[in-house]
Design an enzyme around this catalytic site. Structure first.
Site, PDB file in Angstrom:
ATOM      1  N   SER A  11      43.938 121.848  76.497  1.00  0.00           N
ATOM      2  CA  SER A  11      43.541 120.783  75.996  1.00  0.00           C
ATOM      3  C   SER A  11      41.919 120.974  75.324  1.00  0.00           C
ATOM      4  O   SER A  11      41.586 120.277  74.433  1.00  0.00           O
ATOM      5  CB  SER A  11      43.377 119.634  76.937  1.00  0.00           C
ATOM      6  N   LYS A  54      41.392 110.567  79.372  1.00  0.00           N
ATOM      7  CA  LYS A  54      40.265 111.256  78.704  1.00  0.00           C
ATOM      8  C   LYS A  54      39.216 110.399  77.817  1.00  0.00           C
ATOM      9  O   LYS A  54      38.147 110.370  77.909  1.00  0.00           O
ATOM     10  CB  LYS A  54      40.730 112.443  77.853  1.00  0.00           C
TER      11      LYS A  54
END
Length: 165
Positions: A11, A54
């Site tokens: 990521s 996130k």
């Protein structure tokens, strides 16, 4: 890439590539933006897990420190359909206090992060002067030239001029 160092997981691969492009082009990236997204060999930003958490995590940090201009996150465009954000995050985006930038490619992301055109190769493969990709290519060519010049300075026996015999 997975968990091999200070930056964790695939990521973070787009963020690592943006850092590399910034360093090679000598163009700084905006520090008010967080980045998440995997990247493939074609420069396409791919979806990641935990996109809501996130975004909300970075939002909470920004809110706790007091919003400043241009804060937000870059996420893969393919993750937009997965967004289910808290109402305070949605309201901040509506009010212009926070932004979510959905990007499909590294070129799109680097333009947001630097405020400069990334540059597209023309039919001959050349980038327009001053674009991020032109700056990166120019730097890489200089590094290659420097390496060739260093190799030529070698005495031919595998030892450089400053190596002890």
């Amino acid at each position: 890439e997975q968990s091999y160092g200070g930056i964790d997981g695939d990521s973070a691969s787009s963020a690592e590539l943006y850092c590399l492009l910034s360093a090679l082009s000598d163009v700084p990236v905006k520090q008010a933006l967080a980045v998440t997204g995997s990247v493939n060999q074609k420069g396409e930003v791919q979806p990641i897990g935990g996109v809501n958490e996130k975004i909300e995590g970075f939002f909470d940090i920004c809110k706790a420190r007091g919003f400043s201009p241009d804060q937000g996150v870059l996420i893969p465009a393919s993750n937009v359909c997965h967004l289910m954000l808290r109402e305070d995050v949605v309201a901040a985006c509506r009010n212009g206090d926070f932004a979510i930038h959905a990007v499909e490619t590294i070129d799109q992301g680097i333009e947001i992060l630097t405020g400069r055109e990334s540059g597209t190769a023309d039919d001959s493969g050349a980038f327009a002067e001053g674009t991020i990709n032109w700056l990166v290519e120019t730097r890489l060519r200089k590094m290659a030239d420097d390496l060739r010049n260093f190799a030529r300075a070698d005495d031919g026996g595998g030892k450089g001029k400053n190596d002890d015999a």
